[in-house]
Design a protein around this motif. Structure first.
Motif, PDB file in Angstrom:
ATOM      1  N   LEU A  93       0.892  -1.331   0.099  1.00 34.99           N
ATOM      2  CA  LEU A  93      -0.138  -0.009   0.040  1.00 34.99           C
ATOM      3  C   LEU A  93       0.902   1.159   0.363  1.00 34.99           C
ATOM      4  O   LEU A  93       0.207   2.029  -0.235  1.00 34.99           O
ATOM      5  CB  LEU A  93      -0.566  -0.105   0.879  1.00 34.99           C
ATOM      6  CG  LEU A  93      -1.542  -1.112   0.841  1.00 34.99           C
ATOM      7  CD1 LEU A  93      -2.381  -1.648   2.327  1.00 34.99           C
ATOM      8  CD2 LEU A  93      -2.687  -0.977   0.104  1.00 34.99           C
ATOM      9  N   ALA A 144      -1.040   8.887   3.871  1.00 33.88           N
ATOM     10  CA  ALA A 144      -1.565   8.622   5.835  1.00 33.88           C
ATOM     11  C   ALA A 144      -1.202   9.110   6.476  1.00 33.88           C
ATOM     12  O   ALA A 144      -0.955   9.839   6.930  1.00 33.88           O
ATOM     13  CB  ALA A 144      -1.594   6.794   6.077  1.00 33.88           C
ATOM     14  N   SER A 164      -0.477  12.770   6.788  1.00 30.23           N
ATOM     15  CA  SER A 164      -1.403  13.514   7.832  1.00 30.23           C
ATOM     16  C   SER A 164      -1.154  14.137   8.521  1.00 30.23           C
ATOM     17  O   SER A 164      -1.093  14.413   9.915  1.00 30.23           O
ATOM     18  CB  SER A 164      -3.304  12.775   7.757  1.00 30.23           C
ATOM     19  OG  SER A 164      -2.515  11.662   8.421  1.00 30.23           O
ATOM     20  N   LEU A 188      10.114  -9.715  20.760  1.00 32.17           N
ATOM     21  CA  LEU A 188       9.415  -9.228  20.005  1.00 32.17           C
ATOM     22  C   LEU A 188       8.038  -8.122  20.032  1.00 32.17           C
ATOM     23  O   LEU A 188       7.711  -7.308  20.129  1.00 32.17           O
ATOM     24  CB  LEU A 188      10.090  -8.853  18.374  1.00 32.17           C
ATOM     25  CG  LEU A 188      10.710  -7.547  17.947  1.00 32.17           C
ATOM     26  CD1 LEU A 188      12.190  -6.369  18.935  1.00 32.17           C
ATOM     27  CD2 LEU A 188      11.610  -7.235  17.308  1.00 32.17           C
ATOM     28  N   LEU A 232      -4.839  12.313  19.278  1.00 32.62           N
ATOM     29  CA  LEU A 232      -2.994  11.709  17.613  1.00 32.62           C
ATOM     30  C   LEU A 232      -2.734  10.248  17.710  1.00 32.62           C
ATOM     31  O   LEU A 232      -2.963   9.276  16.939  1.00 32.62           O
ATOM     32  CB  LEU A 232      -2.695  12.798  17.750  1.00 32.62           C
ATOM     33  CG  LEU A 232      -1.470  12.422  16.831  1.00 32.62           C
ATOM     34  CD1 LEU A 232      -1.828  12.279  15.335  1.00 32.62           C
ATOM     35  CD2 LEU A 232      -0.634  13.128  16.852  1.00 32.62           C
ATOM     36  N   PHE A 233      -2.131  10.172  19.655  1.00 38.58           N
ATOM     37  CA  PHE A 233      -2.055   9.373  19.618  1.00 38.58           C
ATOM     38  C   PHE A 233      -2.635   8.302  19.909  1.00 38.58           C
ATOM     39  O   PHE A 233      -2.273   7.083  19.814  1.00 38.58           O
ATOM     40  CB  PHE A 233      -0.939  10.031  21.592  1.00 38.58           C
ATOM     41  CG  PHE A 233       0.014  10.688  21.000  1.00 38.58           C
ATOM     42  CD1 PHE A 233       1.562  10.119  20.153  1.00 38.58           C
ATOM     43  CD2 PHE A 233       0.300  11.592  21.281  1.00 38.58           C
ATOM     44  CE1 PHE A 233       2.222  11.382  20.005  1.00 38.58           C
ATOM     45  CE2 PHE A 233       0.547  13.461  21.133  1.00 38.58           C
ATOM     46  CZ  PHE A 233       2.524  13.210  20.728  1.00 38.58           C
ATOM     47  N   PHE A 236      -3.091   6.091  16.362  1.00 43.06           N
ATOM     48  CA  PHE A 236      -2.003   6.138  15.878  1.00 43.06           C
ATOM     49  C   PHE A 236      -1.899   4.846  16.512  1.00 43.06           C
ATOM     50  O   PHE A 236      -1.062   3.694  16.042  1.00 43.06           O
ATOM     51  CB  PHE A 236      -0.187   6.236  16.395  1.00 43.06           C
ATOM     52  CG  PHE A 236       0.287   6.732  15.825  1.00 43.06           C
ATOM     53  CD1 PHE A 236      -0.139   7.580  14.283  1.00 43.06           C
ATOM     54  CD2 PHE A 236       1.785   7.239  15.544  1.00 43.06           C
ATOM     55  CE1 PHE A 236       0.595   7.658  13.076  1.00 43.06           C
ATOM     56  CE2 PHE A 236       2.457   7.161  14.895  1.00 43.06           C
ATOM     57  CZ  PHE A 236       2.280   7.074  13.584  1.00 43.06           C
ATOM     58  N   PHE A 252      -3.736  -2.408   5.521  1.00 44.30           N
ATOM     59  CA  PHE A 252      -5.081  -2.076   4.740  1.00 44.30           C
ATOM     60  C   PHE A 252      -5.897  -0.850   5.973  1.00 44.30           C
ATOM     61  O   PHE A 252      -6.321   0.229   6.004  1.00 44.30           O
ATOM     62  CB  PHE A 252      -6.118  -2.239   3.729  1.00 44.30           C
ATOM     63  CG  PHE A 252      -6.521  -2.082   3.171  1.00 44.30           C
ATOM     64  CD1 PHE A 252      -6.670  -1.403   2.447  1.00 44.30           C
ATOM     65  CD2 PHE A 252      -8.130  -1.882   3.463  1.00 44.30           C
ATOM     66  CE1 PHE A 252      -6.721  -0.390   1.492  1.00 44.30           C
ATOM     67  CE2 PHE A 252      -8.946  -0.611   2.645  1.00 44.30           C
ATOM     68  CZ  PHE A 252      -8.400  -0.301   1.908  1.00 44.30           C
ATOM     69  N   ILE A 283      -3.768   2.307   7.887  1.00 41.37           N
ATOM     70  CA  ILE A 283      -3.128   3.121   7.014  1.00 41.37           C
ATOM     71  C   ILE A 283      -5.276   3.789   6.657  1.00 41.37           C
ATOM     72  O   ILE A 283      -4.435   4.470   6.692  1.00 41.37           O
ATOM     73  CB  ILE A 283      -2.589   2.343   6.009  1.00 41.37           C
ATOM     74  CG1 ILE A 283      -1.173   1.964   6.296  1.00 41.37           C
ATOM     75  CG2 ILE A 283      -2.594   3.233   5.103  1.00 41.37           C
ATOM     76  CD1 ILE A 283      -0.618   1.071   4.613  1.00 41.37           C
ATOM     77  N   THR A 284      -5.410   3.119   7.019  1.00 41.54           N
ATOM     78  CA  THR A 284      -6.538   3.571   6.197  1.00 41.54           C
ATOM     79  C   THR A 284      -7.532   4.527   7.634  1.00 41.54           C
ATOM     80  O   THR A 284      -7.944   5.461   8.414  1.00 41.54           O
ATOM     81  CB  THR A 284      -8.413   2.360   5.988  1.00 41.54           C
ATOM     82  OG1 THR A 284      -7.826   2.227   5.514  1.00 41.54           O
ATOM     83  CG2 THR A 284      -9.324   3.243   5.953  1.00 41.54           C
ATOM     84  N   LEU A 310      -5.093   5.917  10.334  1.00 33.06           N
ATOM     85  CA  LEU A 310      -4.056   6.859   9.867  1.00 33.06           C
ATOM     86  C   LEU A 310      -5.328   8.199   9.155  1.00 33.06           C
ATOM     87  O   LEU A 310      -5.329   8.885   9.426  1.00 33.06           O
ATOM     88  CB  LEU A 310      -3.195   6.756   9.249  1.00 33.06           C
ATOM     89  CG  LEU A 310      -1.966   5.844  10.363  1.00 33.06           C
ATOM     90  CD1 LEU A 310      -0.702   6.185   9.843  1.00 33.06           C
ATOM     91  CD2 LEU A 310      -1.955   7.427  11.931  1.00 33.06           C
ATOM     92  N   MET A 311      -5.495   6.897   7.975  1.00 34.50           N
ATOM     93  CA  MET A 311      -6.637   8.357   6.839  1.00 34.50           C
ATOM     94  C   MET A 311      -7.005   9.008   7.445  1.00 34.50           C
ATOM     95  O   MET A 311      -7.393  10.100   7.257  1.00 34.50           O
ATOM     96  CB  MET A 311      -6.549   8.269   5.225  1.00 34.50           C
ATOM     97  CG  MET A 311      -6.465   8.779   4.247  1.00 34.50           C
ATOM     98  SD  MET A 311      -4.742   8.322   3.846  1.00 34.50           S
ATOM     99  CE  MET A 311      -5.395   9.312   2.054  1.00 34.50           C
ATOM    100  N   VAL A 368      -6.912  10.258  11.715  1.00 30.56           N
ATOM    101  CA  VAL A 368      -5.653  11.443  11.786  1.00 30.56           C
ATOM    102  C   VAL A 368      -5.859  12.262  10.790  1.00 30.56           C
ATOM    103  O   VAL A 368      -6.580  13.061  11.718  1.00 30.56           O
ATOM    104  CB  VAL A 368      -4.464  10.764  11.518  1.00 30.56           C
ATOM    105  CG1 VAL A 368      -3.361  12.013  12.201  1.00 30.56           C
ATOM    106  CG2 VAL A 368      -4.033   9.434  12.607  1.00 30.56           C
ATOM    107  N   GLY A 369      -5.982  12.067   9.735  1.00 31.12           N
ATOM    108  CA  GLY A 369      -6.216  13.425   8.649  1.00 31.12           C
ATOM    109  C   GLY A 369      -7.676  13.778   8.649  1.00 31.12           C
ATOM    110  O   GLY A 369      -7.594  15.192   8.256  1.00 31.12           O
ATOM    111  N   VAL A 422      -1.709  -9.814   1.063  1.00 34.14           N
ATOM    112  CA  VAL A 422      -2.255  -7.999   0.989  1.00 34.14           C
ATOM    113  C   VAL A 422      -3.471  -8.670   0.629  1.00 34.14           C
ATOM    114  O   VAL A 422      -4.118  -8.986   0.135  1.00 34.14           O
ATOM    115  CB  VAL A 422      -1.463  -8.712  -1.142  1.00 34.14           C
ATOM    116  CG1 VAL A 422      -2.001  -7.584  -1.898  1.00 34.14           C
ATOM    117  CG2 VAL A 422       0.176  -9.744  -0.691  1.00 34.14           C
ATOM    118  N   ALA A 470      -5.433  -5.845   0.281  1.00 33.79           N
ATOM    119  CA  ALA A 470      -6.164  -4.281  -0.255  1.00 33.79           C
ATOM    120  C   ALA A 470      -6.497  -4.786  -2.055  1.00 33.79           C
ATOM    121  O   ALA A 470      -7.862  -4.354  -1.777  1.00 33.79           O
ATOM    122  CB  ALA A 470      -5.063  -3.441  -0.816  1.00 33.79           C
TER     123      ALA A 470
END
Lengths: 158, 395, 348, 166
Positions: free
Chosen positions: C116, C123, C126, D3, D36-37, D40, D53, D56-57, D59-60, D63-64, D125, D127
């Protein structure tokens, strides 16, 4: 139009408002009644034959005999003639009618004359000090002005 | 040209209260922000109290006086008339030559001094060179106001050449003290004429370059056209003068309409705004008038250099200047407009009262009138297009 | 790359830390070079020579500048929201820096080869928006707040055209992975997506006008997203006195600066990867291979950085409403047409 | 502790800590920025679950989009330049009631659910699959959602423009 003609058309309309005139000087001037500045000015600006649309300058002068004066230098862009108006007042009662509503340009000039000479322009829309700080005391361009030793409690160094 | 004109941009502000459809009121706050006295686009120490509704300017209240140096008070306390000249230099420090000339002219007219023809010609050359230098700064800094830095430095590069000419003439690069009552401080140095001619040939293509880079740049035009429209009648009523007034289409130039010097001997035109890119009297018109005036000034300089007569550079004047008790108001056209000196003499060796009618002072007073309803960025454009020099506003 | 690190160090936290720090090896020297480039290019455009004394033609001046910034007093305004004030520059930098993870520097190196890629870059950018807003608000300065508000509005608006123009390329390739997008364009300059990609001739010719439009818009929107002239309203010096970073000094200011330059390259990198063949050589197989591909990517990226500098020192600045107008009423409709047309051409 | 676990706890602490700040901070701006945090951290957790996916979505969109909206909302309220903007507590009693009821339900479900624990699935994968499904099996909901969003967009534009006519 010569100064002669300007004087005639004014005196015909505002006989008593014209206190004095000196038409043979290099720059002829008319002395007006300080209380009737506005109506005369309006006439000067709006009359077809006069059309003094441009107020070049307003200067305050202290004549050092208890007399203060405001000197208006007018010009017409249409007819390209000029005239000087003067209005006098006393230091004790420094009131002159404002012409800021007639010529927008006179606004700041009158504020400056108030600021530096203490001439109070009646009916001025916004008569505040302009060049000096708002809390300044006294009018520096008066001939009897004493430079203060302190400003806001701070010693003026010199 | 006038048919396709678009209306000036005035944004709708809604200060105070907003009513929703259901009748409830939404109170919106206006933001009062201080632009200056330390701000990059106020060209000095001007403070504008700006009332903002979002980005839209509701009102502007200029506060001046941060650079007040008591010029008029100083002048009254000089020991002679000559001593005022260095102070005149410092009024409009970008066009000192013009200031000196105006003051010298006032005193000369009061004392009825005739200056020699060489002096008149040199004064015209100096004043026009100074006008170019001053307009270069106006145009260049206007570029910075709009975010274009390069035109500014190009303008400064060309201005340096003019300052070089001044430096070889009188040794100073900013405050010249060159035009004296009755003449000049000294004659032109050898080689000046050639260098000045060389400057004219060098400078003419640069105006075209500037036009390509800035004047007709689409973004620049978008930013300045239709912004801060000053109607001619408002301008005249406020006593606005110089390029700022001519930008509104008023064909008025004291060099032609209230003649002084020997401007009537030369072929040149008064440039006025024509509303080419927007409404007549917008920022772009004011700007382009300055650019075109530079071209006219080059014309005048070239003609004056061609006819420069030989002769004395100082008229016969009394050792001590003591005008009779008199008063005079003399106005000249500086780079910013009508610079007038009202001199009252009481027969002593120093002026009884000296009032300077500074063009920038008067031009600035129209600012609130033309900037209501514009955006914050437009306010910067308007302040820049009025071209004020705070040294002159505050004196 | 990670395989190599894994082999060396095993599966430990250190691998990830080193992996995450790798792009710094590029970003930091790049910032130094970019500062020099900016100064020198602008100077020569303005008939100046810029600094000449520190090293040969002043090449060491940026280093000196960095050293100076490091030593400067780190002032925090008394009335500022101190915690947020300190945090903001790092967020801004993080937003740009995180994007480097998905940038294919070479055929052999990409920070994180996720599918992606572009979506991820959009993303994380932002994050910078929030950082800018934080800095503007925490400064407790009206001008800064103004700048912050403007920049947020601007970046969010321009995310739409940039996302849409990215979509045009993505539709042609059929992958969001920048590494694959780059591979797709291998085989010389004629295969770059800006020239229609490696398609049959007819399809290529049909695609050409739309890909070129989308390419230009992506570059424009990119400039807007990194707040550079003519879209530098948030820090418009003559209006807002540097906007959101008015109150910052010393190291924190340096980090803002670093973030700006990192973003400059990030934007160029996206443009290059999507439309100009990424790390592929313009001459087909000649001069290809991991090392050469790194060279090509950086060279193309630097060219676009140079373009940004050039534009900055040439053009004046737009006004806020004109900026929004450009984004919403010019670029976005154009891209809708592009997307529609490209989709149609690809299906047929 | 491997980890994965370390990273998980790290992200969990970030998320919960930020969430706590959001709820308990007296400064609205701090609360908004703490979101925000939280977002995140949640995105990080998604990454650990191999749902790149969605991460990231997250975040987008959060957050955005949403966070910016929240921040704008907070900042556009009055006294924006006053750093000391506070949030207060009102109606403690009903709040306690509702919250304890909710918490009780959640904890109950938490205890009663038979959690399946498996090893982490390899990265897939997703997406392309998501895209395919949206345009095949789930086309109708997808289109309905887009129509709703379009209507909302037009409505917002209409409301924003009304001022000028009035």
């Amino acid at each position: 139009m010569t100064a002669e003609e300007i004087y005639k058309s004014l005196s015909a309309k505002f006989g008593e408002a014209l206190v004095e005139s000196k038409l043979d000087a290099p720059q002829p001037f008319l002395v007006l009644d300080p209380k009737r500045m506005k109506e005369v000015s309006l006439f000067l600006r709006d009359d077809e034959a006069l059309q003094f649309d441009f107020c070049s300058c307003v200067s305050g002068v202290d004549y050092n005999n208890g007399k203060l004066g405001a000197i208006y230098h007018l010009a017409s862009m249409v007819h390209k003639h000029k005239i000087v108006l003067k209005a006098f007042c006393t230091r004790e009662n420094p009131h002159i009618q404002s012409v800021a509503s007639v010529w927008g340009g006179a606004d700041w000039h009158e504020r400056e004359a108030y600021d530096l000479l203490g001439i109070i322009f009646d009916e001025h829309p916004d008569l505040r000090r302009i060049l000096l700080p708002y809390d300044w005391e006294g009018y520096p361009l008066r001939k009897d002005y004493k430079v203060p030793e302190f400003y806001n409690g701070m010693k003026v160094p010199y | 040209m006038t048919e396709t004109r678009t209306l000036p941009t005035r944004y709708v502000t809604h200060p105070g209260e907003l009513k929703t459809s259901s009748g409830r009121s939404l109170r919106t706050d206006e933001m009062i922000i201080n632009m200056g006295p330390q701000h990059p686009s106020t060209h000095g120490v001007l403070r504008l109290e700006v009332v903002l509704d979002g980005e839209i300017v509701v009102d502007v209240i200029p506060h001046i006086g941060y650079l007040h140096r008591c010029f008029e008070k100083h002048a009254e306390h000089m020991t002679n008339y000559q001593q005022v000249i260095p102070y005149c230099d410092r009024m409009d420090y970008l066009s000192s030559m013009n200031n000196d000339w105006a003051y010298a002219l006032a005193v000369e007219r009061m004392m009825k001094i005739e200056v020699p023809p060489r002096v008149e010609t040199i004064r015209v050359i100096m004043a026009e060179l100074q006008r170019i230098a001053s307009h270069l700064i106006a145009v260049g800094t206007y570029g910075i106001d709009m975010g274009a830095f390069t035109p500014f430095l190009w303008a400064f590069r060309d201005r340096e050449r003019i300052l070089d000419l001044f430096e070889m003439t009188c040794g100073a690069r900013l405050l010249y003290n060159y035009i004296w009552i009755g003449g000049l401080s000294h004659d032109l140095p050898p080689g000046f004429v050639d260098k000045a001619k060389a400057f004219c040939t060098y400078f003419k293509p640069n105006i075209k370059e500037l036009n390509d880079l800035l004047s007709y740049n689409e973004i620049f035009v978008k930013r300045t056209a239709n912004v801060g429209v000053l109607p001619a009648d408002v301008g005249i009523n406020y006593g606005v003068s110089g390029p700022t007034l001519r930008g509104s289409g008023v064909n008025w130039d004291l060099r032609r309409d209230d003649p002084y010097g020997i401007y009537d001997k030369f072929e040149w035109e008064v440039q006025v705004g024509k509303g080419e890119r927007g409404t007549l009297g917008d920022c772009w018109d004011r700007y382009i008038v300055r650019v075109r005036e530079m071209e006219e000034s080059v014309k005048i300089i070239e003609q004056a250099l061609a006819v420069l007569p030989e002769g004395n550079v100082q008229a016969a004047i009394p050792k001590r200047i003591r005008p009779d008790s008199a008063e005079i108001y003399v106005r000249t056209e500086t780079a910013r407009g009508e610079l007038g000196f009202y001199v009252v003499s009481d027969g002593t060796a120093s002026p009884y009262r000296l009032k300077a009618r500074a063009p920038a002072f008067v031009n600035l007073s129209v600012l609130p009138e033309i900037s209501r309803g514009c955006m914050l960025a437009d306010l910067v454009a308007i302040v820049g297009s009025v071209d004020i020099v705070l040294g002159e506003v505050d004196r | 790359m990670y395989e190599l690190l894994h082999d060396l160090l095993g599966d430990s936290l250190l691998v990830y830390v080193i992996g995450a720090a790798l792009p710094l090896l590029f970003v930091l020297p790049f910032a130094v070079v970019a500062v020099l480039l900016e100064m020198k290019v602008s100077a020569h455009m303005q008939d100046r020579v810029a600094y000449m004394y520190t090293g040969w033609h002043g090449v060491l001046q940026p280093v000196a500048d960095i050293l100076k910034l490091l030593q400067k007093e780190d002032t925090v305004p008394a009335a500022a929201d101190k915690f947020l004030f300190r945090l903001a520059p790092f967020l801004v930098f993080m937003g740009g820096y995180a994007g480097f993870a998905a940038l294919p520097f070479s055929s052999a190196y990409i920070g994180s080869n996720i599918d992606l890629g572009v979506f991820y870059i959009l993303a994380v950018s932002s994050l910078a928006v929030i950082g800018l807003m934080m800095s503007g608000w925490a400064s407790n300065n009206k001008w800064s707040l103004f700048g912050a508000m403007r920049s947020v509005a601007q970046i969010i608006s321009y995310e739409i055209p940039s996302a849409l123009s990215i979509l045009v390329a993505v539709m042609i390739v059929g992958s969001l992975n920048l590494q694959e997008v780059s591979k797709f364009q291998e085989g010389g300059i004629q295969n770059w997506i800006v020239f229609g990609g490696p398609m049959p001739l007819l399809q290529k010719l049909l695609l050409l006008p739309f890909t070129i439009t989308a390419f230009f818009i992506l570059f424009l929107a990119g400039i807007a997203e990194v707040n550079r002239t003519p879209f530098d309203l948030p820090e418009a010096e003559s209006e807002l006195v540097q906007g959101y970073n008015t109150e910052y000094s010393g190291m924190k200011f340096a980090i803002f600066y670093l973030a700006e330059f990192a973003n400059m390259f990030l934007v160029s990198g996206i443009v290059v990867s999507l439309y100009l063949g990424g790390w592929t050589s313009p001459f087909g197989d000649v001069m290809s291979g991991p090392i050469w591909s790194f060279f090509w990517f950086v060279a193309k990226g630097m060219f676009f950085v140079f373009l940004q500098v050039w534009i900055r020192w040439t053009l004046p600045r737009l006004r806020v409403d004109q900026l929004m107008y450009t984004s919403w009423k010019v670029l976005t409709p154009f891209l809708f047409v592009c997307i529609f047309a490209v989709g149609l051409i690809l299906v047929l | 502790m491997d980890l994965f676990t370390i990273v998980f706890y790290f992200l969990a602490i970030i998320t919960l800590g930020a969430g706590a700040v959001v709820v308990f901070s007296r400064n609205i701006i701090h609360a908004a920025f703490a979101l925000l945090f939280a977002f995140f951290g949640v995105a990080g957790l998604y990454v650990l679950l191999m749902a790149d996916f969605i991460a990231i979505t997250q975040l987008m969109i959060y957050v955005g989009g949403i966070l910016v909206l929240v921040l704008f909302g907070v900042m556009l309220t009055s006294q924006v330049l006053d750093v000391q903007m506070k949030s207060g507590t009102i109606q403690t009693f009903p709040a306690v009631l509702v919250v304890s009821a909710l918490a009780g339900t959640l904890v109950g479900i938490f205890w009663s659910t038979p959690w399946k624990t498996t090893a982490a699935a390899p990265m897939e994968v997703t997406a392309a699959k998501i895209g395919e499904m949206l345009l095949t099996s789930y086309l109708l909901p997808f289109e309905i959602a887009s129509v709703v969003l379009l209507a909302a967009l037009i409505g917002a534009a209409l409301i924003a423009r009304r001022e000028k006519n009035a």
